[in-house]
Design an enzyme around this catalytic site. Structure first.
Site, mmCIF file in Angstrom:
data_model
loop_
_atom_site.group_PDB
_atom_site.id
_atom_site.type_symbol
_atom_site.label_atom_id
_atom_site.label_comp_id
_atom_site.label_asym_id
_atom_site.label_seq_id
_atom_site.Cartn_x
_atom_site.Cartn_y
_atom_site.Cartn_z
ATOM 1 N N HIS A 307 2.728 -3.027 2.816
ATOM 2 C CA HIS A 307 3.284 -1.703 3.127
ATOM 3 C C HIS A 307 2.156 -0.680 3.066
ATOM 4 C CE1 HIS A 307 5.827 1.869 2.970
ATOM 5 N NE2 HIS A 307 6.775 1.095 3.446
ATOM 6 N N ASP A 364 11.994 -5.060 4.626
ATOM 7 C CA ASP A 364 12.431 -5.978 5.693
ATOM 8 C C ASP A 364 12.475 -7.429 5.259
ATOM 9 O OD1 ASP A 364 10.577 -3.793 7.750
ATOM 10 O OD2 ASP A 364 12.755 -4.020 7.724
HETATM 11 C C1 SDX Z 1 8.437 -0.677 7.465
HETATM 12 O O1 SDX Z 1 5.847 3.388 6.452
HETATM 13 C C2 SDX Z 1 7.051 3.100 6.068
HETATM 14 O O2 SDX Z 1 7.602 3.719 5.173
HETATM 15 C C3 SDX Z 1 7.710 1.955 6.840
HETATM 16 C C4 SDX Z 1 9.044 1.467 6.298
HETATM 17 C C5 SDX Z 1 10.130 2.528 6.413
HETATM 18 O O3 SDX Z 1 11.091 2.476 5.635
HETATM 19 O O4 SDX Z 1 10.062 3.343 7.379
HETATM 20 O O5 SDX Z 1 8.903 1.093 4.941
HETATM 21 C C6 SDX Z 1 9.538 0.261 7.094
HETATM 22 O O6 SDX Z 1 7.883 -0.546 8.526
HETATM 23 C C7 SDX Z 1 8.024 -1.740 6.487
HETATM 24 C C8 SDX Z 1 6.806 -2.610 6.998
HETATM 25 C C9 SDX Z 1 7.344 -3.693 7.930
HETATM 26 N N1 SDX Z 1 6.230 -4.427 8.572
HETATM 27 C C10 SDX Z 1 5.917 -5.676 8.205
HETATM 28 O O7 SDX Z 1 6.471 -6.308 7.315
HETATM 29 C C11 SDX Z 1 4.812 -6.304 9.060
HETATM 30 C C12 SDX Z 1 3.817 -7.061 8.154
HETATM 31 N N2 SDX Z 1 3.071 -6.060 7.383
HETATM 32 C C13 SDX Z 1 1.820 -5.613 7.899
HETATM 33 O O8 SDX Z 1 1.595 -5.702 9.249
HETATM 34 C C14 SDX Z 1 1.207 -4.438 7.134
HETATM 35 O O9 SDX Z 1 1.322 -4.716 5.808
HETATM 36 C C15 SDX Z 1 1.763 -3.049 7.420
HETATM 37 C C16 SDX Z 1 1.765 -2.740 8.876
HETATM 38 C C17 SDX Z 1 3.138 -2.902 6.886
HETATM 39 C C18 SDX Z 1 0.853 -2.048 6.688
HETATM 40 O O10 SDX Z 1 -0.375 -2.132 7.294
HETATM 41 P P1 SDX Z 1 -1.623 -1.239 6.795
HETATM 42 O O11 SDX Z 1 -1.228 -0.321 5.711
HETATM 43 O O12 SDX Z 1 -2.282 -0.671 8.017
HETATM 44 O O13 SDX Z 1 -2.537 -2.299 6.115
HETATM 45 P P2 SDX Z 1 -3.556 -3.226 6.885
HETATM 46 O O14 SDX Z 1 -2.907 -3.805 8.112
HETATM 47 O O15 SDX Z 1 -4.836 -2.497 7.026
HETATM 48 O O16 SDX Z 1 -3.723 -4.429 5.825
HETATM 49 C C19 SDX Z 1 -4.625 -4.318 4.715
HETATM 50 C C20 SDX Z 1 -5.074 -5.751 4.459
HETATM 51 C C21 SDX Z 1 -5.696 -6.409 5.700
HETATM 52 O O17 SDX Z 1 -6.579 -7.418 5.239
HETATM 53 P P3 SDX Z 1 -8.205 -7.055 5.151
HETATM 54 O O18 SDX Z 1 -8.603 -6.508 6.501
HETATM 55 O O19 SDX Z 1 -8.301 -6.032 4.027
HETATM 56 O O20 SDX Z 1 -8.847 -8.364 4.806
HETATM 57 O O21 SDX Z 1 -3.942 -6.577 4.114
HETATM 58 C C22 SDX Z 1 -3.761 -7.578 5.102
HETATM 59 C C23 SDX Z 1 -4.518 -7.114 6.344
HETATM 60 O O22 SDX Z 1 -4.918 -8.237 7.115
HETATM 61 N N3 SDX Z 1 -2.322 -7.650 5.362
HETATM 62 C C24 SDX Z 1 -1.642 -8.790 5.533
HETATM 63 C C25 SDX Z 1 -0.304 -8.399 5.681
HETATM 64 N N4 SDX Z 1 -0.208 -7.063 5.613
HETATM 65 C C26 SDX Z 1 -1.464 -6.598 5.416
HETATM 66 N N5 SDX Z 1 -2.041 -10.080 5.570
HETATM 67 C C27 SDX Z 1 -1.060 -10.994 5.765
HETATM 68 N N6 SDX Z 1 0.257 -10.707 5.912
HETATM 69 C C28 SDX Z 1 0.672 -9.415 5.883
HETATM 70 N N7 SDX Z 1 1.961 -9.116 6.048
#
Ligand code: SDX
Length: 428
Positions: A307, A364
């Site tokens: 998140h 989710d």
């Molecule tokens: C919602 O913002 C809100 O409030 C949203 C929400 C709401 O109520 O409106 O809460 C609803 O959208 C919840 C999120 C739902 N999405 C997912 O579950 C999709 C999977 N999650 C990710 O794609 C990610 O965690 C995000 C999009 C939610 C957040 O992304 P960020 O903050 O941009 O973080 P990032 O992508 O830069 O990740 C940081 C690190 C990375 O690794 P490094 O580059 O540091 O090595 O964490 C890793 C990412 O690769 N990472 C994951 C991961 N999520 C982040 N690795 C594996 N699986 C994951 N799910």
């Protein structure tokens, strides 16, 4: 605590005001930075940028705290109804009984949709994704209610537009599902409450009496409350920026629905179930899939994990996980996907990769298990998220318009080709 922030640029020191919120969040107000120094700030994805001051929702990502207008989400999820929470978010405080009755009765008056809109559904392909249908239908409401085109004409007109939207979205959402099954549309029943009426329009058939287990109504009431607002998330920021151009509320919320559809945002709830089904079909080897999620060469991500703000448990996920066990046992449903989800969570939370990145289950991760148990089809999951988030979008839009915030127009740093002359095609 500093009252100002000092920043030194090209040998000059600039002082910028510090803003502190009621929950002690701090910000540097950079609204004058470009005029003073010629510099702008850069923060792709707005990870460190506050877009506004808001009095609607407070969340603390480190502590896993979520309040709507100061009330803890845990109390609202347990004690309130969804329309009570919608009133709280939109109008700023919990309604008295007379205020809630008036709000509910006004909404009941507008649950029908213009008969001409039914014909729109005939034009969609049978398997049209309901989010694509819903965003178009909600924007089309503006063509049937021209008085909505000037959102700030009067408080009374604004309220009517708000109540019409809250009333009609469930009808259009349920009809988009009925359309995909080629079943007859069910008209709203105003003798049912908001949640039961939605379930009726989704699952009733004209050939038989309708009854629904109160466990299902209560579970959906809780899920909608948990999704009702979440401060400046992607779809809410979309609503605020589209609404800031003075676009009407229907097209503004339609834009929010489109943003929510993305798999990284609200679309994740559908992706989670499809991911769990894929893991189950693959033999349920969660270690293999956790390894894939960690592998940078592998595009697979653990959907429902991570998140932007919560670097601790998402408090909504904690409530939903508990509700999963409760609802499934009351309904006598035994879903192997829940066991896989729990195993996945356990393995991930013990793994250094996830711990180092503060990746926890988000709203989710478990919600789809309950939607599935109460009969909601997978491609309707994000529609359910939109149904829940609607009061939050409306509240944030209303706050932005009433605070007369300026049209949103971020700056950029240009990194393209510098000035050059046109070259005739014969010389390229
Ligand atoms: C919602 O913002 C809100 O409030 C949203 C929400 C709401 O109520 O409106 O809460 C609803 O959208 C919840 C999120 C739902 N999405 C997912 O579950 C999709 C999977 N999650 C990710 O794609 C990610 O965690 C995000 C999009 C939610 C957040 O992304 P960020 O903050 O941009 O973080 P990032 O992508 O830069 O990740 C940081 C690190 C990375 O690794 P490094 O580059 O540091 O090595 O964490 C890793 C990412 O690769 N990472 C994951 C991961 N999520 C982040 N690795 C594996 N699986 C994951 N799910």
């Amino acid at each position: 605590m500093s009252e100002t922030a000092k920043i030194e640029l090209d040998g000059k020191v600039y002082e910028l005001p510090v803003v502190v919120g009621t929950e002690n969040e701090k910000a540097i107000d950079i609204s004058k930075l470009r005029d003073l120094s010629g510099y702008v700030t850069l923060d792709t994805g707005y990870k460190n940028t506050g877009a506004t001051k808001s009095a609607i929702t407070f969340l603390d990502g480190e502590e896993g705290i979520l309040h709507y207008r100061g009330y803890p989400i845990e109390q609202l999820a347990e004690k309130a109804t969804f329309l009570e929470v919608a009133y709280l978010l939109i109008y700023g405080d919990l309604p008295k009984q007379s205020e809630l009755d008036a709000f509910e009765n006004s909404i009941k008056k507008h649950t029908l949709v213009h008969e001409d809109m039914k014909r729109f559904f005939e034009a969609y392909p049978a398997k049209a994704h309901p989010m694509g249908v819903l965003s178009s239908m909600i924007s089309s409401l503006s063509t049937f209610y021209p008085e909505s085109l000037d959102p700030n004409r009067s408080a009374e007109k604004k309220n009517l537009t708000v109540h019409r939207l809250i009333a009609k979205l469930p009808t259009l959402a349920a009809w988009s599902y009925k359309n995909s099954t080629s079943h007859p549309f069910m008209y709203p029943r105003n003798d049912y409450d908001y949640v039961k009426n939605f379930l009726y329009m989704m699952f009733a058939m004209p050939t038989e009496e309708y009854s629904v287990d109160p466990v299902i109504v209560s579970a959906l009431n809780t899920l909608l409350i948990l999704h009702a607002d979440h401060e400046q998330n992607c779809s809410t920021s979309t609503v605020r920026i589209v609404g800031s151009s003075n676009a009407n509320l229907y097209s503004t919320v339609s834009a929010g629905i489109s943003a929510l559809w993305g798999p990284l945002h609200g679309g994740a709830n559908q992706e989670v179930i499809e991911m769990l089904e894929q893991i189950a079909a693959d033999g349920g080897d969660v270690d293999k899939w956790v390894a894939k999620a960690k592998d940078k060469e592998d595009p697979f991500r653990l959907m429902g994990f991570g998140h932007r703000v919560y670097k601790n448990f998402d408090p909504r996920a904690t409530i939903i996980k508990k509700a999963c066990d409760d609802v499934l046992s009351k309904l006598g449903v035994n879903d192997p996907l829940l066991d896989i989800a729990k195993k996945l969570e356990k393995v991930a939370l013990e793994d250094e990769y996830f711990k180092a990145r503060n990746l926890y289950p988000n709203v989710d991760f478990y919600s789809g298990i309950i939607y599935k148990a109460i009969g909601i089809p997978t491609d309707m999951f994000t529609v359910m998220f939109a149904l829940g988030r609607l009061p939050g979008w409306i509240a944030q839009w209303k706050e932005m318009t009433e605070n007369k915030e300026p049209i949103g127009r971020p700056r950029q740093i240009y990194v393209g080709a510098t000035n050059r002359n046109y070259v005739p095609i014969s010389e390229r």
